[in-house]
Every structure is written in structure tokens, then in C-alpha cells.
Design a protein around this motif. Structure first.
Motif, PDB file in Angstrom:
ATOM      1  N   ARG A  74       0.835  -1.209   0.000  1.00  0.00           N
ATOM      2  CA  ARG A  74       0.000   0.000   0.000  1.00  0.00           C
ATOM      3  C   ARG A  74       0.868   1.257   0.000  1.00  0.00           C
ATOM      4  O   ARG A  74       0.601   2.214  -0.746  1.00  0.00           O
ATOM      5  CB  ARG A  74      -0.945  -0.010   1.200  1.00  0.00           C
ATOM      6  N   LEU A  78       0.893   4.222  -2.804  1.00  0.00           N
ATOM      7  CA  LEU A  78       0.619   5.623  -2.468  1.00  0.00           C
ATOM      8  C   LEU A  78       1.766   6.544  -2.850  1.00  0.00           C
ATOM      9  O   LEU A  78       1.547   7.709  -3.193  1.00  0.00           O
ATOM     10  CB  LEU A  78       0.311   5.759  -0.969  1.00  0.00           C
ATOM     11  N   GLU A 109      -9.821   3.779  -2.467  1.00  0.00           N
ATOM     12  CA  GLU A 109     -10.464   3.518  -1.174  1.00  0.00           C
ATOM     13  C   GLU A 109     -10.203   2.069  -0.782  1.00  0.00           C
ATOM     14  O   GLU A 109     -10.059   1.202  -1.647  1.00  0.00           O
ATOM     15  CB  GLU A 109     -11.964   3.774  -1.264  1.00  0.00           C
ATOM     16  N   GLU A 123      -5.519   1.497   6.774  1.00  0.00           N
ATOM     17  CA  GLU A 123      -5.957   2.867   7.080  1.00  0.00           C
ATOM     18  C   GLU A 123      -4.815   3.642   7.734  1.00  0.00           C
ATOM     19  O   GLU A 123      -4.579   4.815   7.418  1.00  0.00           O
ATOM     20  CB  GLU A 123      -7.185   2.846   7.984  1.00  0.00           C
ATOM     21  N   ASP A 126      -2.442   4.573   5.026  1.00  0.00           N
ATOM     22  CA  ASP A 126      -2.977   5.697   4.253  1.00  0.00           C
ATOM     23  C   ASP A 126      -2.794   7.013   4.999  1.00  0.00           C
ATOM     24  O   ASP A 126      -2.328   8.006   4.428  1.00  0.00           O
ATOM     25  CB  ASP A 126      -4.458   5.490   3.956  1.00  0.00           C
ATOM     26  N   ARG A 127      -3.168   7.040   6.256  1.00  0.00           N
ATOM     27  CA  ARG A 127      -3.073   8.283   7.044  1.00  0.00           C
ATOM     28  C   ARG A 127      -1.631   8.742   7.190  1.00  0.00           C
ATOM     29  O   ARG A 127      -1.322   9.918   6.995  1.00  0.00           O
ATOM     30  CB  ARG A 127      -3.712   8.110   8.423  1.00  0.00           C
ATOM     31  N   ARG A 130      -0.333   9.688   3.458  1.00  0.00           N
ATOM     32  CA  ARG A 130      -1.006  10.821   2.805  1.00  0.00           C
ATOM     33  C   ARG A 130      -1.026  12.074   3.675  1.00  0.00           C
ATOM     34  O   ARG A 130      -0.827  13.177   3.193  1.00  0.00           O
ATOM     35  CB  ARG A 130      -2.450  10.449   2.470  1.00  0.00           C
TER      36      ARG A 130
END
Length: 175
Positions: A74, A78, A109, A123, A126-127, A130
């Protein structure tokens, strides 16, 4: 693997005597001196510390291999680090991550294919990747699932692979 556009010279293993010790550790842990390490060997202290840190992250934590590899994939997606993504597909498969989940890490998503624990660590990835800042509510959900050591280890995994992918992208290490 093509090295024609890498922004620093590649250090061929065995060509610099002062690197023999760190090259031996890399070979012992990884089985080869990859393109990434040929870049890192431009700085012996960085190559040495990198090898130790990433060995700890990948082989010495309690993070299940499947979660670790999903995090790595992931973060690579990203950050646009295709080289890192491709390098870890086989590791993810070996850890039991199915092809559909590997493909799903590309979706903007988080897919319903992921189980609740996978969604939680993705998650987090991602946080952290990003937004940098991890919301308190997400940290509370992590605390409900992981002890302090587990939290440090999943956060360190995300952080370490942000370091990896960002170095790869900055130095144009790709296929």
C-alpha cells in the motif's frame, strides 16, 4: 532490472574493500545485493544502518507477514514506488496474501476484501503516508487491537517503507 536512469552510480558488490563487511551482512540477510543496496552502498553508514533497520522491521517484529506485506504494498502504491511494489508481490504471496487483495491495494479507497485488521493497518498506512498525522480515533482503534509493542511495530513498518519508497522514487530506482 534496469539501472540506466538511477540518479547515483551503482556500487557493484566486491569492488570496494571498505564495503566488504556491510555487503556480507546484506548477502547473509537478503541472499543478494539488490539494485536498492547497490544504490545505498554509495554511503556505507546509510547502507549498514538501512540493512539493520529493515531486517528488524521485516524479520524481527511480531507483525504478521501478511499484514506487513500489505502495508508495504500500500505504501509503495501511495508513493508511486512501482519498483518496491513489484519487489514485494512475491513476499506477499508467500505470506498468504491472495491476488485479489494484492490488486486491491491499488484502489483509492480500501476494499471490502480486506478483513477488519487488514483494513485497520491499511488505514494507518494511508493516514501516515497521505496526511502524516494519525487521528486520535484511529490510534484508539489501533490500541484496541494491538499492545504498545504492536503499535510501535506497525507504525515503524509504515514509516520504514515510506522511507524506502521515497528514496527509490527520489533516486529514480525503477525497472
Amino acid at each position: 532490472m534496469s539501472a540506466e536512469h538511477v540518479r547515483v552510480p551503482l556500487v557493484q558488490p566486491g569492488t570496494r574493500a571498505e564495503l566488504a563487511e556491510v555487503e556480507a551482512r546484506i548477502l547473509a540477510e537478503r541472499g543478494r545485493v539488490s539494485l536498492l543496496y547497490q544504490v545505498l552502498l554509495n554511503s556505507e553508514p546509510i547502507a549498514s544502518g538501512w540493512e539493520r533497520l529493515l531486517t528488524a522491521v521485516r524479520q524481527q517484529t511480531g507483525v504478521p507477514a501478511s499484514l506487513r506485506e500489505l502495508i508495504i504494498l500500500r505504501v509503495a502504491v501511495l508513493n508511486g514506488a512501482r519498483f518496491e511494489f513489484d519487489a514485494h508481490v512475491a513476499h506477499a504471496e508467500k505470506a498468504g496474501v491472495g491476488a485479489r487483495k494484492i490488486e486491491a491495494v491499488w484502489e483509492p479507497e480500501l476494499s471490502p476484501l480486506f478483513d477488519p485488521t487488514e483494513r485497520l493497518v491499511l488505514e494507518l498506512a494511508d493516514r501516515m503516508t497521505r496526511d502524516i498525522v494519525v487521528p486520535d480515533a484511529l490510534m484508539e482503534r489501533l490500541r484496541a487491537h494491538f499492545d504498545s509493542r504492536g503499535i510501535v511495530e506497525v507504525v515503524a513498518t509504515v514509516a520504514a517503507y515510506n522511507m524506502v519508497s521515497r528514496l527509490l522514487v527520489a533516486l529514480n530506482v525503477s525497472h
